[in-house]
Motif scaffolding. Sequence first.
Motif, PDB file in Angstrom:
ATOM      1  N   LYS A   1       4.644  11.014  39.251  1.00 20.44           N
ATOM      2  CA  LYS A   1       6.010  10.692  39.658  1.00 20.44           C
ATOM      3  C   LYS A   1       6.200   9.184  39.508  1.00 20.44           C
ATOM      4  O   LYS A   1       5.575   8.395  40.215  1.00 20.44           O
ATOM      5  N   VAL A   2       7.059   8.794  38.575  1.00 19.23           N
ATOM      6  CA  VAL A   2       7.353   7.385  38.349  1.00 19.23           C
ATOM      7  C   VAL A   2       8.566   7.006  39.194  1.00 19.23           C
ATOM      8  O   VAL A   2       9.649   7.571  39.035  1.00 19.23           O
ATOM      9  N   MET A   3       8.383   6.055  40.087  1.00 17.77           N
ATOM     10  CA  MET A   3       9.421   5.650  41.038  1.00 17.77           C
ATOM     11  C   MET A   3       9.814   4.198  40.796  1.00 17.77           C
ATOM     12  O   MET A   3       9.000   3.286  40.957  1.00 17.77           O
ATOM     13  N   GLU A   4      11.082   3.968  40.387  1.00 18.40           N
ATOM     14  CA  GLU A   4      11.535   2.583  40.197  1.00 18.40           C
ATOM     15  C   GLU A   4      12.375   2.150  41.389  1.00 18.40           C
ATOM     16  O   GLU A   4      13.095   2.941  41.990  1.00 18.40           O
ATOM     17  N   THR A   5      12.251   0.862  41.711  1.00 16.55           N
ATOM     18  CA  THR A   5      12.939   0.311  42.874  1.00 16.55           C
ATOM     19  C   THR A   5      14.131  -0.555  42.477  1.00 16.55           C
ATOM     20  O   THR A   5      14.779  -1.139  43.345  1.00 16.55           O
ATOM     21  N   GLY A   6      14.419  -0.667  41.168  1.00 15.30           N
ATOM     22  CA  GLY A   6      15.527  -1.503  40.724  1.00 15.30           C
ATOM     23  C   GLY A   6      15.108  -2.960  40.586  1.00 15.30           C
ATOM     24  O   GLY A   6      14.078  -3.391  41.084  1.00 15.30           O
ATOM     25  N   GLY A   7      15.944  -3.710  39.869  1.00 20.31           N
ATOM     26  CA  GLY A   7      15.765  -5.155  39.818  1.00 20.31           C
ATOM     27  C   GLY A   7      14.977  -5.673  38.633  1.00 20.31           C
ATOM     28  O   GLY A   7      13.873  -5.232  38.378  1.00 20.31           O
ATOM     29  N   MET A   8      15.574  -6.607  37.890  1.00 20.57           N
ATOM     30  CA  MET A   8      14.873  -7.303  36.812  1.00 20.57           C
ATOM     31  C   MET A   8      14.378  -8.668  37.272  1.00 20.57           C
ATOM     32  O   MET A   8      13.520  -9.260  36.646  1.00 20.57           O
ATOM     33  N   LYS A   9      14.937  -9.166  38.399  1.00 21.63           N
ATOM     34  CA  LYS A   9      14.478 -10.432  39.001  1.00 21.63           C
ATOM     35  C   LYS A   9      14.430 -11.581  38.002  1.00 21.63           C
ATOM     36  O   LYS A   9      13.591 -12.476  38.079  1.00 21.63           O
ATOM     37  N   GLY A  10      15.338 -11.547  37.013  1.00 24.64           N
ATOM     38  CA  GLY A  10      15.390 -12.612  36.021  1.00 24.64           C
ATOM     39  C   GLY A  10      14.289 -12.568  34.992  1.00 24.64           C
ATOM     40  O   GLY A  10      14.186 -13.461  34.148  1.00 24.64           O
ATOM     41  N   ARG A  11      13.442 -11.524  35.028  1.00 32.45           N
ATOM     42  CA  ARG A  11      12.301 -11.453  34.120  1.00 32.45           C
ATOM     43  C   ARG A  11      12.649 -10.777  32.795  1.00 32.45           C
ATOM     44  O   ARG A  11      11.970 -10.987  31.796  1.00 32.45           O
ATOM     45  N   ARG A  12      13.636  -9.895  32.800  1.00 31.44           N
ATOM     46  CA  ARG A  12      14.096  -9.217  31.595  1.00 31.44           C
ATOM     47  C   ARG A  12      15.613  -9.210  31.610  1.00 31.44           C
ATOM     48  O   ARG A  12      16.247  -9.426  32.642  1.00 31.44           O
ATOM     49  N   ARG A  13      16.209  -8.929  30.458  1.00 29.72           N
ATOM     50  CA  ARG A  13      17.668  -8.810  30.427  1.00 29.72           C
ATOM     51  C   ARG A  13      18.083  -7.616  31.287  1.00 29.72           C
ATOM     52  O   ARG A  13      17.360  -6.640  31.411  1.00 29.72           O
ATOM     53  N   GLU A  14      19.259  -7.734  31.893  1.00 31.64           N
ATOM     54  CA  GLU A  14      19.744  -6.654  32.737  1.00 31.64           C
ATOM     55  C   GLU A  14      20.208  -5.477  31.880  1.00 31.64           C
ATOM     56  O   GLU A  14      20.938  -5.658  30.910  1.00 31.64           O
ATOM     57  N   ILE A  15      19.742  -4.285  32.224  1.00 28.15           N
ATOM     58  CA  ILE A  15      20.208  -3.069  31.578  1.00 28.15           C
ATOM     59  C   ILE A  15      20.572  -2.065  32.669  1.00 28.15           C
ATOM     60  O   ILE A  15      20.211  -2.235  33.823  1.00 28.15           O
ATOM     61  N   THR A  16      21.298  -1.031  32.301  1.00 31.27           N
ATOM     62  CA  THR A  16      21.688  -0.042  33.292  1.00 31.27           C
ATOM     63  C   THR A  16      20.486   0.811  33.695  1.00 31.27           C
ATOM     64  O   THR A  16      19.483   0.885  32.971  1.00 31.27           O
ATOM     65  N   ARG A  17      20.604   1.460  34.835  1.00 29.23           N
ATOM     66  CA  ARG A  17      19.542   2.367  35.286  1.00 29.23           C
ATOM     67  C   ARG A  17      19.342   3.481  34.256  1.00 29.23           C
ATOM     68  O   ARG A  17      18.212   3.896  33.983  1.00 29.23           O
ATOM     69  N   LYS A  18      20.444   3.966  33.676  1.00 24.76           N
ATOM     70  CA  LYS A  18      20.349   5.034  32.676  1.00 24.76           C
ATOM     71  C   LYS A  18      19.534   4.580  31.468  1.00 24.76           C
ATOM     72  O   LYS A  18      18.701   5.336  30.946  1.00 24.76           O
TER      73      LYS A  18
END
Length: 334
Positions: free
Chosen positions: A206-223
């Motif tokens: 089960k891969v669980m993401e918590t959101g957030g790029m924290k300035g480390r990558r370009r922002e993309i949508t959750r989808k």
Amino acid sequence: MNSDKVKTFIQQNFQTLGSEEAMFDELAMEVFAIQRQQNSLYRDYLQLTGLDAINPSNASEIPCLPVQLFKNNAIQTGSWTPRDRFLSSGTTGMEQSCHQVRDPAWYDWISRHIFEYFYGDVTQFCFLALLPGYLERKGSSLITMMNQFIQFSKKHGSGFFLRDTENLIKQLKICIEKEIPTFLFGVSFALWELAEAFPMNLEAVKVMETGGMKGRRREITRKELHGILKEQWQIESVQSEYGMTELFSQGYSKAGGLFSPGPTMRVFPRDMTDPFALTSLGRTAALNVVDLANIDTISFIATEDLGKCHPKGSFEVLGRLDNSDIRGCNLLLG
């Protein structure tokens, strides 16, 4: 009813609160009565906005305090000495939100029971945590939650993996080979980087993401992010966790970014042009959160999250409001 009795009631009726709206609303009214009397900041907010005489009939009608006020106020209901505090992430020079914690054990109880409400006994999972940006700073509520999951887990190999990618991949393979129920719990940018560097079959994880790029990558949508992870790791869906420094409760999504709130939490759609008005389900809106677990601080919060609310309490998170969208929410910030 006082705050300690509220906690006892939540513990005794935790499962029922998740499905009985009448019980949730009744408890929310009790909490509202306590907080408008014993929380000086909230009391002042109600008076300054002309809402001090309001008589709400359900949780959605209770006025919500702007979340920005956590940045420069020690928010408390009643008088007590904090035993801990949660701090939001932020770049150098950025003002951080601070959530005073009266009882760390209460947060542990809530976060563990909400997880188990959705997924089952926490002891039966191996937790592999990939949380750079959180692990490297003090005061993260997410790290506190994951630390107790790891400690409660009876599965060998649970732990944090900050820069130890080699051992993380090794442990993933061990869990898959031994058929150990496993969560790979990670911040978005770190999961993205790992998926690009190590494509593999993780259909048993089960891969669980918590959101957030924290300035480390370009922002993309959750989808978009979920699409990348599903393709690289050959998985049908990506789990998501919704939480905030200012909340004790969490929401979880088992697929597609459609969240369900924990039993102590409800989410309502707020009109983006009028901070005191709700809007209809299915429309893009700002999100108000009622978190009854926040009995010691403030349970009624107008967040800066942008999303949609749907029938049966589910909700999406689409992004963040920018300053031009927050009209009227800055009434007290001066």
